[in-house]
Design a protein around this motif. Structure first.
Motif, mmCIF file in Angstrom:
data_model
loop_
_atom_site.group_PDB
_atom_site.id
_atom_site.type_symbol
_atom_site.label_atom_id
_atom_site.label_comp_id
_atom_site.label_asym_id
_atom_site.label_seq_id
_atom_site.Cartn_x
_atom_site.Cartn_y
_atom_site.Cartn_z
ATOM 1 N N GLN A 260 0.759 -1.081 0.042
ATOM 2 C CA GLN A 260 -0.182 -0.070 0.079
ATOM 3 C C GLN A 260 0.884 1.201 -0.062
ATOM 4 O OE1 GLN A 260 -3.104 -0.252 2.871
ATOM 5 N NE2 GLN A 260 -2.882 -2.317 3.228
ATOM 6 N N GLU A 261 0.446 2.254 -0.533
ATOM 7 C CA GLU A 261 1.169 3.425 -0.687
ATOM 8 C C GLU A 261 1.689 4.133 0.666
ATOM 9 O OE1 GLU A 261 3.188 6.569 -2.643
ATOM 10 O OE2 GLU A 261 2.111 5.055 -3.634
ATOM 11 N N TRP A 262 1.030 3.820 1.545
ATOM 12 C CA TRP A 262 1.362 4.380 2.934
ATOM 13 C C TRP A 262 2.403 3.491 3.419
ATOM 14 C CZ3 TRP A 262 2.261 1.156 7.406
ATOM 15 C CH2 TRP A 262 1.573 0.357 7.278
ATOM 16 N N MET A 263 2.861 2.456 3.149
ATOM 17 C CA MET A 263 3.943 1.809 3.463
ATOM 18 C C MET A 263 5.245 2.288 2.906
ATOM 19 S SD MET A 263 2.492 -2.188 2.966
ATOM 20 C CE MET A 263 0.912 -2.812 3.970
ATOM 21 N N LEU A 264 5.204 2.620 1.511
ATOM 22 C CA LEU A 264 6.228 3.268 0.784
ATOM 23 C C LEU A 264 6.613 4.420 1.438
ATOM 24 C CD1 LEU A 264 4.915 2.218 -2.769
ATOM 25 C CD2 LEU A 264 6.583 0.996 -1.499
ATOM 26 N N GLN A 265 5.868 5.167 2.185
ATOM 27 C CA GLN A 265 5.941 6.604 2.943
ATOM 28 C C GLN A 265 6.597 6.299 3.909
ATOM 29 O OE1 GLN A 265 5.617 9.338 0.729
ATOM 30 N NE2 GLN A 265 4.980 8.231 -0.769
ATOM 31 N N VAL A 266 5.855 5.431 4.689
ATOM 32 C CA VAL A 266 6.504 5.359 6.096
ATOM 33 C C VAL A 266 7.742 4.636 6.280
ATOM 34 C CG1 VAL A 266 5.737 4.362 8.342
ATOM 35 C CG2 VAL A 266 4.204 5.603 7.021
ATOM 36 N N TYR A 267 8.014 3.258 5.586
ATOM 37 C CA TYR A 267 8.974 2.535 5.924
ATOM 38 C C TYR A 267 10.351 2.865 5.068
ATOM 39 C CZ TYR A 267 5.427 -0.417 8.098
ATOM 40 O OH TYR A 267 4.490 -0.752 9.131
ATOM 41 N N ASP A 268 11.466 2.727 5.678
ATOM 42 C CA ASP A 268 12.814 3.202 4.997
ATOM 43 C C ASP A 268 12.977 2.247 3.588
ATOM 44 O OD1 ASP A 268 13.738 5.212 6.832
ATOM 45 O OD2 ASP A 268 13.353 3.482 8.068
ATOM 46 N N VAL A 269 12.730 1.176 3.592
ATOM 47 C CA VAL A 269 12.664 0.380 2.428
ATOM 48 C C VAL A 269 11.385 -1.007 2.463
ATOM 49 C CG1 VAL A 269 14.508 -1.461 3.625
ATOM 50 C CG2 VAL A 269 14.279 -1.220 1.037
ATOM 51 N N VAL A 270 10.844 -1.194 1.236
ATOM 52 C CA VAL A 270 10.009 -2.138 1.094
ATOM 53 C C VAL A 270 10.317 -2.945 0.068
ATOM 54 C CG1 VAL A 270 7.407 -2.371 0.551
ATOM 55 C CG2 VAL A 270 8.117 -0.470 1.921
ATOM 56 N N ILE A 271 10.152 -4.258 0.479
ATOM 57 C CA ILE A 271 10.503 -5.440 -0.576
ATOM 58 C C ILE A 271 9.484 -6.414 -0.918
ATOM 59 C CG2 ILE A 271 12.210 -7.291 -1.088
ATOM 60 C CD1 ILE A 271 14.102 -5.839 0.909
ATOM 61 N N ALA A 272 8.989 -6.266 -2.353
ATOM 62 C CA ALA A 272 7.474 -7.040 -2.705
ATOM 63 C C ALA A 272 7.896 -7.797 -3.460
ATOM 64 C CB ALA A 272 6.386 -5.972 -2.889
ATOM 65 N N PRO A 273 8.306 -9.080 -3.322
ATOM 66 C CA PRO A 273 8.525 -10.308 -4.658
ATOM 67 C C PRO A 273 7.124 -10.679 -4.814
ATOM 68 C CG PRO A 273 9.464 -10.983 -2.400
ATOM 69 C CD PRO A 273 9.104 -9.578 -2.276
#
Length: 306
Positions: free
Chosen positions: A174-187
């Motif tokens: 979700q967009e908020w995850m990309l904004q809040v967390y420093d790195v997001v990995i989604a295979p």
């Protein structure tokens, strides 16, 4: 199959059209279908390599600042985090506190289902408080479905305490995850062979990513020379044998001489290599390694790598 939209938008909860009749197949047909689906895992991980590399860099920065990499997950995700953390000391000679794993439900959840443990954001936050997480740490949450409350509670508290936060999921973030967390990995490995059984493709993708993060960080920390794990310590027969063989290969020694040098170096392969190549004693070799940040290549410079 119905053409209507899926009832749950999470890829991990959707039905796989390739396996809707899997209960009617022979054993060989079943494993062929599973194998076909498994071929989707590596390409999905390949699509996230820039994010994985960022996580490696963050882990290295964390270690050099004296901080910890702390995995947080529930169920299979939590077990994989604990597994990766537990393999660091025997593989790379690290302090057990350097990489740690937190699983919802505590140690008992490693072998038994602890129902409802993943549903509490408060318990996730409490686990971070109990670990006394601070700004030097990197807390990495793992939740194949992307929605586990325990994990998000832990990451939220970690951010509040000043730590870096990373997140691994196997569905669209979700967009908020990309904004809040420093790195997001989604295979995005797609729906599972058995609907919702994320111990399969999502679990395999998770292990691949965690292996990359921890291994990449350890390489950057100088715990590998060439492709040899030179920062191990000979604490059992298998590691004693491996340590001696590394010294035999890199220093052109026979078995007896390698064993003697290893003993003189206090069981440390890296120290033994510096002692031999630089013709110094154990204390001096240890000092040189500390100054070089543990990177053997910086000490040996242009020495030939066998």
């Amino acid at each position: 199959m119905s053409s209507r939209p899926p009832l749950d938008p999470r890829l991990t909860e959707q039905r796989n059209p390739a396996t809707t009749d899997i209960d009617r197949l022979s054993a060989l047909e079943i494993v062929r279908v599973i194998n076909d689906e498994d071929h989707r895992i590596a390409p999905a991980v390949a699509g996230q390599l820039e994010q994985v590399a960022r996580a490696v860099e963050m882990a290295e920065e964390t270690f050099r600042a004296g901080g910890r990499l702390i995995y947080v997950g529930a169920g299979t995700s939590g077990r994989l985090g604990v597994l990766d953390a537990s393999e660091m000391p025997p593989t790379y000679g690290t302090d057990p506190r350097m990489v740690q794993g937190i699983i919802a439900g505590g140690p008992r959840a490693l072998t038994n289902a602890v129902e409802g443990a993943e549903d509490s954001r408060e318990d996730g936050a409490r686990a971070i408080d109990e670990m006394q997480v601070d700004a030097n740490d990197f807390v990495f949450g793992i939740a194949a479905s992307g929605t586990t409350p325990y994990v998000h509670g832990a990451l939220t508290r970690a951010k509040q305490r000043g730590a870096k936060a990373g997140f691994l999921l196997c569905t669209h973030p979700q967009e908020w995850m990309l904004q809040v967390y420093d790195v997001v990995i989604a295979p995005l490995v797609g729906p599972e062979v058995v609907t919702g059984s994320t111990r399969m493709k999502a679990g395999t993708a998770t292990k691949l990513v965690l292996n990359m993060i921890s291994t990449g960080a350890m390489i950057r920390m100088g715990k590998v020379f060439g492709n040899l794990m030179v920062d191990l310590r000979a604490t059992n027969q298998k590691l004693q044998d491996r340590s001696e063989r590394i010294l035999m290969e890199t220093l052109d020694l026979d078995r007896h001489s390698a064993a003697a040098l290893l003993d003189e170096a206090g069981g440390s392969v890296k120290t033994a290599m510096v002692m031999r190549w630089c013709r110094v004693n154990r204390e001096k070799a240890t000092e040189m390694l500390m100054r070089a940040g543990g990177r053997l290549g910086e000490i040996l410079g242009g020495e030939e790598r066998r």
